[in-house]
Motif scaffolding. Structure first.
Motif, PDB file in Angstrom:
ATOM      1  N   THR A 142       0.849  -1.204   0.000  1.00  0.00           N
ATOM      2  CA  THR A 142       0.000   0.000   0.000  1.00  0.00           C
ATOM      3  C   THR A 142       0.876   1.243   0.000  1.00  0.00           C
ATOM      4  OG1 THR A 142      -1.518  -1.294   1.335  1.00  0.00           O
ATOM      5  CG2 THR A 142      -2.052   1.021   1.102  1.00  0.00           C
ATOM      6  N   LEU A 143       1.912   1.229   0.862  1.00  0.00           N
ATOM      7  CA  LEU A 143       2.813   2.389   0.941  1.00  0.00           C
ATOM      8  C   LEU A 143       3.537   2.624  -0.379  1.00  0.00           C
ATOM      9  CD1 LEU A 143       4.338   2.073   4.530  1.00  0.00           C
ATOM     10  CD2 LEU A 143       2.850   3.886   3.654  1.00  0.00           C
ATOM     11  N   GLU A 144       3.843   1.547  -1.075  1.00  0.00           N
ATOM     12  CA  GLU A 144       4.516   1.671  -2.377  1.00  0.00           C
ATOM     13  C   GLU A 144       3.558   2.122  -3.477  1.00  0.00           C
ATOM     14  OE1 GLU A 144       6.266  -2.198  -2.747  1.00  0.00           O
ATOM     15  OE2 GLU A 144       8.007  -1.629  -1.510  1.00  0.00           O
ATOM     16  N   GLY A 145       2.295   2.288  -3.096  1.00  0.00           N
ATOM     17  CA  GLY A 145       1.311   2.811  -4.060  1.00  0.00           C
ATOM     18  C   GLY A 145       0.786   1.771  -5.027  1.00  0.00           C
ATOM     19  N   GLU A 146       0.916   0.496  -4.670  1.00  0.00           N
ATOM     20  CA  GLU A 146       0.371  -0.545  -5.573  1.00  0.00           C
ATOM     21  C   GLU A 146      -1.143  -0.489  -5.527  1.00  0.00           C
ATOM     22  OE1 GLU A 146       1.303  -4.739  -5.999  1.00  0.00           O
ATOM     23  OE2 GLU A 146       3.222  -4.300  -5.014  1.00  0.00           O
ATOM     24  N   PRO A 147      -1.805  -0.365  -6.659  1.00  0.00           N
ATOM     25  CA  PRO A 147      -3.273  -0.305  -6.624  1.00  0.00           C
ATOM     26  C   PRO A 147      -3.864  -1.639  -6.151  1.00  0.00           C
ATOM     27  CG  PRO A 147      -2.457  -0.319  -8.894  1.00  0.00           C
ATOM     28  CD  PRO A 147      -1.253  -0.316  -8.015  1.00  0.00           C
ATOM     29  N   PHE A 148      -4.957  -1.550  -5.450  1.00  0.00           N
ATOM     30  CA  PHE A 148      -5.579  -2.787  -4.977  1.00  0.00           C
ATOM     31  C   PHE A 148      -7.094  -2.754  -5.093  1.00  0.00           C
ATOM     32  CE2 PHE A 148      -5.020   0.001  -1.330  1.00  0.00           C
ATOM     33  CZ  PHE A 148      -6.266  -0.027  -0.718  1.00  0.00           C
ATOM     34  N   ALA A 149      -7.640  -3.947  -5.278  1.00  0.00           N
ATOM     35  CA  ALA A 149      -9.089  -4.128  -5.225  1.00  0.00           C
ATOM     36  C   ALA A 149      -9.401  -4.652  -3.819  1.00  0.00           C
ATOM     37  CB  ALA A 149      -9.494  -5.154  -6.269  1.00  0.00           C
ATOM     38  N   LEU A 150     -10.672  -4.715  -3.464  1.00  0.00           N
ATOM     39  CA  LEU A 150     -11.041  -5.329  -2.183  1.00  0.00           C
ATOM     40  C   LEU A 150     -11.898  -6.541  -2.485  1.00  0.00           C
ATOM     41  CD1 LEU A 150     -11.876  -2.077  -0.199  1.00  0.00           C
ATOM     42  CD2 LEU A 150      -9.934  -3.605   0.237  1.00  0.00           C
ATOM     43  N   ARG A 151     -11.512  -7.662  -1.916  1.00  0.00           N
ATOM     44  CA  ARG A 151     -12.253  -8.912  -2.152  1.00  0.00           C
ATOM     45  C   ARG A 151     -12.899  -9.397  -0.864  1.00  0.00           C
ATOM     46  NH1 ARG A 151     -11.201 -11.813  -6.847  1.00  0.00           N
ATOM     47  NH2 ARG A 151      -9.548 -10.911  -8.121  1.00  0.00           N
TER      48      ARG A 151
END
Ligand code: GLU
Length: 281
Positions: A142-151
């Motif tokens: 998250t800190l590295e800015g990797e985009p994420f979805a929520l499952r």
């Protein structure tokens, strides 16, 4: 007869309404009318890349031409992202969702590595890669800015809800099997919600008591039923209706311009003709 149902028609403004939509909208409208209930129109426009204001205007115009009356104000999903955020907060509190950083490529590679994946109603079941990430791995990404979805963590959700059912006026009682779908996405990387989350929250908040829609969406109801249960919404009744097809048996698509309500109207058809064509006159 059930009295005073609340129904809705919930189109996405990604094209002009066609004869199949007319059937769906009139179906919901009639269900409300015959029970002296209420009919709601909702614009499902969370997908900002595909939805266009001109299609939304056309939807209102076409429905009104058909003789359908809806309650104002019309709810537009894009104006209610806060409601979906609140639902996500609740799911986070319940520890029922987790961030997923996988790209489509990652998922495909993982499935190949594992020698395949069960095929659920929505395609291959997500192999659960990110479910196993530690808190520190999640924080780092998250800190590295990797985009994420929520499952959704489908196993945990099932443990929490226990056995669930939903009832369809036509096909009867159905038992929910969330495991067949796996950990579906509830918030996409690009928009902090998804069809499943937004539709469940809206139907819950708007007090829809009879959800009518095409049979093609019946599988999704299993996911919605779980979300209703954990988010504390009342359980609606369902009616998944037949899908209109052309005379070759193919379902109508938004790209078939000849059967849009605009084209039919331009060719001299009246609202009564349309009602007759869809068998709801
Ligand atoms: N917005 C969805 C569609 O246009 C319909 C959603 C629903 O009825 O649940 O296909």
């Amino acid at each position: 007869m059930t009295s005073g149902v609340v129904t809705r028609f919930a189109p996405s403004p990604t094209g002009y309404l066609h004869i199949g939509h007319a059937f769906s909208a009139l179906f919901a409208y009639h269900k409300a009318k015959i029970t002296e209930g209420r009919f709601i129109l909702r614009i499902e426009d969370i997908d900002r890349t595909r939805c266009k204001p001109e299609f939304e205007d056309a939807i209102l115009e076409d429905l009104s031409w058909l003789g359908i009356e809806w309650e104002e104000p019309v709810r537009r999903q894009s104006a209610h992202l806060d409601d979906y955020d609140k639902a996500l907060d609740k799911l986070t509190e319940l520890e029922l969702i987790y961030p997923c950083f996988c790209t489509r490529g990652d998922i495909k590679a993982e499935i190949e590595r594992a020698g395949g994946a069960p095929h659920g109603p929505e395609g291959p079941v997500y192999p659960g890669t990110c479910r196993h990430l530690s808190t520190s791995e999640r924080e780092k990404k998250t800190l590295e800015g990797e985009p994420f979805a929520l499952r959704i963590d489908s196993a945990k959700a099932t443990d929490l809800t226990g056995t669930l059912n939903w009832f369809d006026q036509q096909s009867g009682q159905h038992a929910v099997e969330l495991s067949a779908f796996g950990d579906v996405v509830l918030a996409r990387k690009d928009i902090r919600t998804s069809y499943h989350l937004a539709v469940t929250v809206d139907d819950g908040l708007q007090g829809v008591t009879l959800i009518t829609r095409g049979k093609d969406l019946a599988d999704s109801t299993n996911i919605h039923r779980v979300l209703q249960s954990v988010l504390g919404y009342e359980m609606p009744t369902y009616h998944h209706h037949r899908i209109l097809t052309d005379n070759t048996g193919k379902r109508f698509a938004k790209r078939d311009h000849s059967i849009t309500l605009r084209a039919l109207r331009k060719n001299g058809h009246s609202p009564e003709d349309i009602r007759r064509m869809v068998g709801l006159d």
